[in-house]
Write a protein that holds these residues in place. Structure first.
Motif, short mmCIF file in Angstrom:
data_model
loop_
_atom_site.label_atom_id
_atom_site.label_comp_id
_atom_site.label_asym_id
_atom_site.label_seq_id
_atom_site.Cartn_x
_atom_site.Cartn_y
_atom_site.Cartn_z
N THR A 83 -25.92 2.09 53.70
CA THR A 83 -25.87 0.91 54.57
C THR A 83 -26.76 1.00 55.80
O THR A 83 -26.96 0.01 56.49
CB THR A 83 -24.42 0.65 55.03
N ILE A 84 -27.27 2.17 56.11
CA ILE A 84 -28.04 2.38 57.34
C ILE A 84 -29.52 2.52 56.99
O ILE A 84 -29.89 3.23 56.06
CB ILE A 84 -27.55 3.64 58.08
N GLU A 85 -30.35 1.83 57.79
CA GLU A 85 -31.81 1.89 57.59
C GLU A 85 -32.49 2.18 58.92
O GLU A 85 -31.94 1.91 59.99
CB GLU A 85 -32.32 0.54 57.07
N ALA A 86 -33.68 2.70 58.87
CA ALA A 86 -34.47 2.95 60.08
C ALA A 86 -34.69 1.64 60.83
O ALA A 86 -34.89 0.59 60.22
CB ALA A 86 -35.80 3.59 59.73
N GLY A 87 -34.62 1.70 62.15
CA GLY A 87 -34.83 0.52 62.99
C GLY A 87 -33.55 -0.17 63.43
O GLY A 87 -33.57 -0.96 64.36
N GLN A 88 -32.42 0.13 62.79
CA GLN A 88 -31.15 -0.50 63.17
C GLN A 88 -30.61 0.15 64.45
O GLN A 88 -30.84 1.33 64.71
CB GLN A 88 -30.11 -0.35 62.07
N THR A 89 -29.88 -0.64 65.23
CA THR A 89 -29.16 -0.13 66.39
C THR A 89 -27.73 0.10 65.96
O THR A 89 -27.11 -0.79 65.37
CB THR A 89 -29.23 -1.12 67.56
N VAL A 90 -27.19 1.29 66.27
CA VAL A 90 -25.86 1.66 65.79
C VAL A 90 -25.01 2.22 66.93
O VAL A 90 -25.52 2.64 67.96
CB VAL A 90 -25.93 2.70 64.65
N LEU A 91 -23.69 2.21 66.72
CA LEU A 91 -22.73 2.86 67.60
C LEU A 91 -22.11 4.01 66.85
O LEU A 91 -21.87 3.92 65.65
CB LEU A 91 -21.64 1.87 68.03
N PHE A 92 -21.82 5.10 67.55
CA PHE A 92 -21.24 6.28 66.91
C PHE A 92 -20.21 6.91 67.83
O PHE A 92 -20.14 6.59 69.02
CB PHE A 92 -22.34 7.29 66.54
N ALA A 93 -19.39 7.80 67.28
CA ALA A 93 -18.35 8.47 68.04
C ALA A 93 -18.96 9.32 69.15
O ALA A 93 -20.09 9.80 69.05
CB ALA A 93 -17.51 9.34 67.12
N LYS A 94 -18.19 9.52 70.22
CA LYS A 94 -18.69 10.21 71.41
C LYS A 94 -19.25 11.60 71.12
O LYS A 94 -20.26 11.99 71.66
CB LYS A 94 -17.57 10.30 72.44
N TYR A 95 -18.57 12.36 70.27
CA TYR A 95 -19.01 13.73 70.01
C TYR A 95 -19.62 13.90 68.62
O TYR A 95 -19.68 14.99 68.08
CB TYR A 95 -17.83 14.70 70.18
N ALA A 96 -20.12 12.83 68.05
CA ALA A 96 -20.71 12.88 66.70
C ALA A 96 -22.10 13.48 66.75
O ALA A 96 -22.83 13.34 67.72
CB ALA A 96 -20.77 11.47 66.11
N GLY A 97 -22.46 14.13 65.68
CA GLY A 97 -23.82 14.61 65.50
C GLY A 97 -24.17 15.88 66.23
O GLY A 97 -23.38 16.43 66.98
N THR A 98 -25.38 16.32 65.98
CA THR A 98 -25.94 17.52 66.59
C THR A 98 -27.20 17.13 67.34
O THR A 98 -28.08 16.49 66.78
CB THR A 98 -26.29 18.56 65.50
#
Length: 87
Positions: A49-64
């Motif tokens: 569902t996610i493509e380059a160029g989209q603006t997204v919201l994510f959890a506060k401590y998500a990702g590296t």
């Protein structure tokens, strides 16, 4: 960017931080919180569902967080994204 995410991972560039409040008070660097939104720079081949160029919201401590080519970016799984901002 020379990075290519694998599987269901996405690379995200954070949105710019707010410099002042709506009332005009300037926020010092020490008091700023990192934004929980950003622009998708690249998406892996298994992202549905996610493509380059989209603006997204994510959890506060998500990702590296890491530095790629002099730019701070996040890499996270597609599941860590909680919403897509539609313009």
């Amino acid at each position: 960017m020379a990075l290519k995410p694998l599987h269901d991972r996405v690379i995200i560039r954070r949105l710019p931080e707010e410099e002042k409040t709506s009332g005009g008070i300037i926020i010092p660097d020490a008091a700023k919180e990192k934004p929980m939104g950003g622009e998708v720079v690249a998406a892996g081949p298994e992202c549905k569902t996610i493509e380059a160029g989209q603006t997204v919201l994510f959890a506060k401590y998500a990702g590296t967080e890491f530095n790629a080519e002099g730019e701070d970016v996040l890499i996270m799984r597609e599941d860590d994204i909680i919403a897509v901002v539609e313009k």
